[in-house]
Design a protein around this motif. Structure first.
Motif, mmCIF file in Angstrom:
data_model
loop_
_atom_site.group_PDB
_atom_site.id
_atom_site.type_symbol
_atom_site.label_atom_id
_atom_site.label_comp_id
_atom_site.label_asym_id
_atom_site.label_seq_id
_atom_site.Cartn_x
_atom_site.Cartn_y
_atom_site.Cartn_z
ATOM 1 N N TYR A 156 7.154 63.615 -3.895
ATOM 2 C CA TYR A 156 7.706 62.429 -3.230
ATOM 3 C C TYR A 156 9.158 62.667 -2.816
ATOM 4 O O TYR A 156 9.572 62.304 -1.709
ATOM 5 C CB TYR A 156 7.622 61.224 -4.161
ATOM 6 C CG TYR A 156 8.132 59.939 -3.548
ATOM 7 C CD1 TYR A 156 7.331 59.191 -2.698
ATOM 8 C CD2 TYR A 156 9.420 59.476 -3.826
ATOM 9 C CE1 TYR A 156 7.797 58.016 -2.135
ATOM 10 C CE2 TYR A 156 9.888 58.305 -3.265
ATOM 11 C CZ TYR A 156 9.071 57.582 -2.427
ATOM 12 O OH TYR A 156 9.545 56.422 -1.864
ATOM 13 N N LYS A 157 9.932 63.280 -3.700
ATOM 14 C CA LYS A 157 11.329 63.560 -3.392
ATOM 15 C C LYS A 157 11.445 64.605 -2.285
ATOM 16 O O LYS A 157 12.337 64.535 -1.433
ATOM 17 C CB LYS A 157 12.047 64.046 -4.654
ATOM 18 C CG LYS A 157 13.541 64.234 -4.479
ATOM 19 C CD LYS A 157 14.196 64.615 -5.795
ATOM 20 C CE LYS A 157 15.706 64.769 -5.616
ATOM 21 N NZ LYS A 157 16.364 65.148 -6.905
ATOM 22 N N PHE B 42 6.172 56.461 -10.590
ATOM 23 C CA PHE B 42 4.926 57.218 -10.403
ATOM 24 C C PHE B 42 4.580 58.018 -11.657
ATOM 25 O O PHE B 42 3.410 58.131 -12.024
ATOM 26 C CB PHE B 42 5.058 58.159 -9.200
ATOM 27 C CG PHE B 42 5.224 57.453 -7.890
ATOM 28 C CD1 PHE B 42 4.457 56.347 -7.578
ATOM 29 C CD2 PHE B 42 6.158 57.886 -6.966
ATOM 30 C CE1 PHE B 42 4.605 55.685 -6.369
ATOM 31 C CE2 PHE B 42 6.310 57.238 -5.751
ATOM 32 C CZ PHE B 42 5.534 56.136 -5.451
ATOM 33 N N TYR C 281 0.953 57.249 -2.674
ATOM 34 C CA TYR C 281 1.466 57.815 -3.919
ATOM 35 C C TYR C 281 1.049 56.976 -5.126
ATOM 36 O O TYR C 281 0.778 57.514 -6.211
ATOM 37 C CB TYR C 281 2.986 57.936 -3.857
ATOM 38 C CG TYR C 281 3.469 59.122 -3.061
ATOM 39 C CD1 TYR C 281 3.571 60.378 -3.644
ATOM 40 C CD2 TYR C 281 3.815 58.996 -1.719
ATOM 41 C CE1 TYR C 281 4.010 61.478 -2.913
ATOM 42 C CE2 TYR C 281 4.254 60.087 -0.980
ATOM 43 C CZ TYR C 281 4.343 61.323 -1.583
ATOM 44 O OH TYR C 281 4.769 62.411 -0.857
ATOM 45 N N SER D 202 -1.172 58.387 -8.229
ATOM 46 C CA SER D 202 -0.783 58.297 -9.638
ATOM 47 C C SER D 202 -1.884 57.654 -10.475
ATOM 48 O O SER D 202 -2.205 58.129 -11.576
ATOM 49 C CB SER D 202 0.514 57.486 -9.760
ATOM 50 O OG SER D 202 1.567 58.073 -9.024
ATOM 51 N N ASN E 51 10.648 56.345 -7.701
ATOM 52 C CA ASN E 51 9.964 57.617 -7.884
ATOM 53 C C ASN E 51 9.568 57.827 -9.345
ATOM 54 O O ASN E 51 8.487 58.335 -9.638
ATOM 55 C CB ASN E 51 10.854 58.766 -7.408
ATOM 56 C CG ASN E 51 10.075 60.042 -7.139
ATOM 57 O OD1 ASN E 51 8.857 60.079 -7.270
ATOM 58 N ND2 ASN E 51 10.782 61.083 -6.772
ATOM 59 N N THR F 115 9.251 65.222 0.166
ATOM 60 C CA THR F 115 8.724 64.769 1.453
ATOM 61 C C THR F 115 9.287 63.436 1.904
ATOM 62 O O THR F 115 8.835 62.900 2.913
ATOM 63 C CB THR F 115 7.192 64.669 1.387
ATOM 64 O OG1 THR F 115 6.829 63.716 0.368
ATOM 65 C CG2 THR F 115 6.575 66.017 1.058
ATOM 66 N N PHE F 116 10.258 62.894 1.178
ATOM 67 C CA PHE F 116 10.799 61.572 1.515
ATOM 68 C C PHE F 116 11.518 61.632 2.850
ATOM 69 O O PHE F 116 12.352 62.508 3.087
ATOM 70 C CB PHE F 116 11.766 61.112 0.419
ATOM 71 C CG PHE F 116 12.330 59.738 0.654
ATOM 72 C CD1 PHE F 116 11.558 58.614 0.463
ATOM 73 C CD2 PHE F 116 13.642 59.581 1.089
ATOM 74 C CE1 PHE F 116 12.070 57.350 0.679
ATOM 75 C CE2 PHE F 116 14.166 58.325 1.308
ATOM 76 C CZ PHE F 116 13.383 57.209 1.108
ATOM 77 N N ASP G 292 3.911 55.063 0.632
ATOM 78 C CA ASP G 292 4.184 54.776 -0.774
ATOM 79 C C ASP G 292 2.929 54.292 -1.494
ATOM 80 O O ASP G 292 2.742 54.551 -2.695
ATOM 81 C CB ASP G 292 5.290 53.724 -0.895
ATOM 82 C CG ASP G 292 6.642 54.271 -0.476
ATOM 83 O OD1 ASP G 292 6.778 55.501 -0.381
ATOM 84 O OD2 ASP G 292 7.566 53.462 -0.242
ATOM 85 N N TYR H 271 16.894 56.842 -0.721
ATOM 86 C CA TYR H 271 15.951 57.326 -1.725
ATOM 87 C C TYR H 271 16.139 56.559 -3.022
ATOM 88 O O TYR H 271 17.261 56.422 -3.525
ATOM 89 C CB TYR H 271 16.162 58.824 -1.951
ATOM 90 C CG TYR H 271 15.456 59.373 -3.168
ATOM 91 C CD1 TYR H 271 14.094 59.623 -3.152
ATOM 92 C CD2 TYR H 271 16.172 59.637 -4.336
ATOM 93 C CE1 TYR H 271 13.446 60.126 -4.257
ATOM 94 C CE2 TYR H 271 15.533 60.157 -5.447
ATOM 95 C CZ TYR H 271 14.168 60.395 -5.407
ATOM 96 O OH TYR H 271 13.544 60.897 -6.518
ATOM 97 N N ILE I 240 4.017 64.757 -8.885
ATOM 98 C CA ILE I 240 4.075 63.693 -7.876
ATOM 99 C C ILE I 240 5.523 63.308 -7.598
ATOM 100 O O ILE I 240 5.916 63.071 -6.451
ATOM 101 C CB ILE I 240 3.261 62.471 -8.352
ATOM 102 C CG1 ILE I 240 1.782 62.836 -8.513
ATOM 103 C CG2 ILE I 240 3.405 61.308 -7.369
ATOM 104 C CD1 ILE I 240 0.939 61.730 -9.111
#
Length: 226
Positions: A47-48, A64, A109, A113, A61, A50-51, A106, A56, A43
Motif C-alpha cells: 500500500y505504501k 490493514f 486492500y 486483508s 495503513n 503503490t500509494f 482502498d 499518506y 499489505i
C-alpha cells in the motif's frame, strides 16, 4: 433414548460449557497470528509502495495489518463453538462504518486483508501466502504502468473583458465545462482537461491574458480533487 442423551451431553459440553475451547492448539494459534502479521506487513508495504494520493495516512495503513490479525483470531475463535459463531454473525450484522472511503482501491486492500485473515484463520496458509504474493505483484505492476492522459481541473478566474480570449484558449484544449460562477468583480470557470506528457504550458498562456486574475490546475480523480 440413548441417542438423545448422547446428543444432549455433546451439546452441553461443546456449546453450553464451551468445552470446545480445550481443542484449540496454541501452536496453531501462534502460527495463524504470525502468518497473518507477516501478510499484513506485506499489505502495509504494498500500500505504501503503490500509494498515489496526496496525503499518506500511516494509521490507515496500519489498520490493514491489524485487520488481518483480528480476522484470523475471529475465524479461529468462532470455528470452535457454534454459539460464538452465531453470536459473532449477529454482532457483525449491526456494525456500521461511517468513515467514507474516497479511493475505491482502498476497498480492495480492505477485502485483501479480510480474505488473508480468513485464510490464515482457516489454516489454509498456502492460499493466503500465494494469493497475497500474486496480488502484490499485480498491484505493483499496475502502479508502475504509466497513464497516457491524466484528468485535471483547470480553474480560471477572469474579468468580463478577458472572456472572449479565454474562450479561444479553452477551445484549443477541447475540455469539458464543469462549473461557472459569475460574480460582480469576476467570473470563475472550471474545466476538465486531459494532459499528455505533463504538458502544462497552456496554463502560463492563459495566465498571461489581460484580465485573467489567476489560473490553477488541479489533479482530478472524478470524485474529488487532489
Amino acid at each position: 433414548m440413548g441417542d438423545n442423551l448422547n446428543f444432549q451431553d455433546l451439546f452441553k459440553k461443546s456449546v453450553l460449557h464451551l468445552e470446545a475451547f480445550r481443542d484449540i492448539s496454541y501452536i496453531d494459534l501462534f502460527l495463524g497470528l504470525i502468518s497473518s502479521f507477516a501478510i499484513g506487513m506485506f499489505i502495509f508495504w504494498i500500500y505504501k509502495k503503490t500509494f498515489r494520493g496526496v496525503v499518506y495516512s500511516y494509521n490507515y495503513n496500519v489498520s490493514f495489518v491489524l485487520m488481518t490479525m483480528i480476522t484470523t483470531l475471529i475465524i479461529m475463535t468462532i470455528s470452535t463453538n457454534i454459539v460464538l459463531s452465531l453470536g459473532m454473525v449477529g454482532a457483525l450484522s449491526i456494525v456500521r462504518f461511517r468513515t467514507a472511503v474516497k479511493d475505491p482501491l482502498d476497498i480492495v486492500y480492505m477485502f485483501w486483508s479480510i480474505a488473508a485473515g480468513i485464510a490464515c484463520g482457516a489454516k489454509v496458509y498456502p492460499a493466503a501466502l500465494i494469493g497475497s504474493a500474486v496480488f502484490g505483484i499485480v498491484l505493483i505492476w499496475l502502479a508502475r504502468k504509466k497513464v497516457k492522459e491524466m484528468p485535471y481541473l483547470l480553474i480560471i478566474r477572469h474579468t468580463e473583458a478577458a472572456a472572449d480570449e479565454v474562450r479561444v484558449h479553452l477551445r484549443k484544449l477541447a475540455g469539458t465545462l464543469k462549473s461557472k460562477t459569475v460574480r460582480k468583480e469576476y467570473t470563475e470557470i472550471t474545466y476538465e482537461v486531459r494532459i499528455r506528457d505533463d504538458n502544462t504550458a497552456f496554463v502560463n498562456e492563459i495566465s498571461a491574458v489581460k484580465g485573467v486574475q489567476d489560473a490553477s490546475l488541479i489533479n482530478y480523480t472524478g470524485d474529488y480533487a487532489q
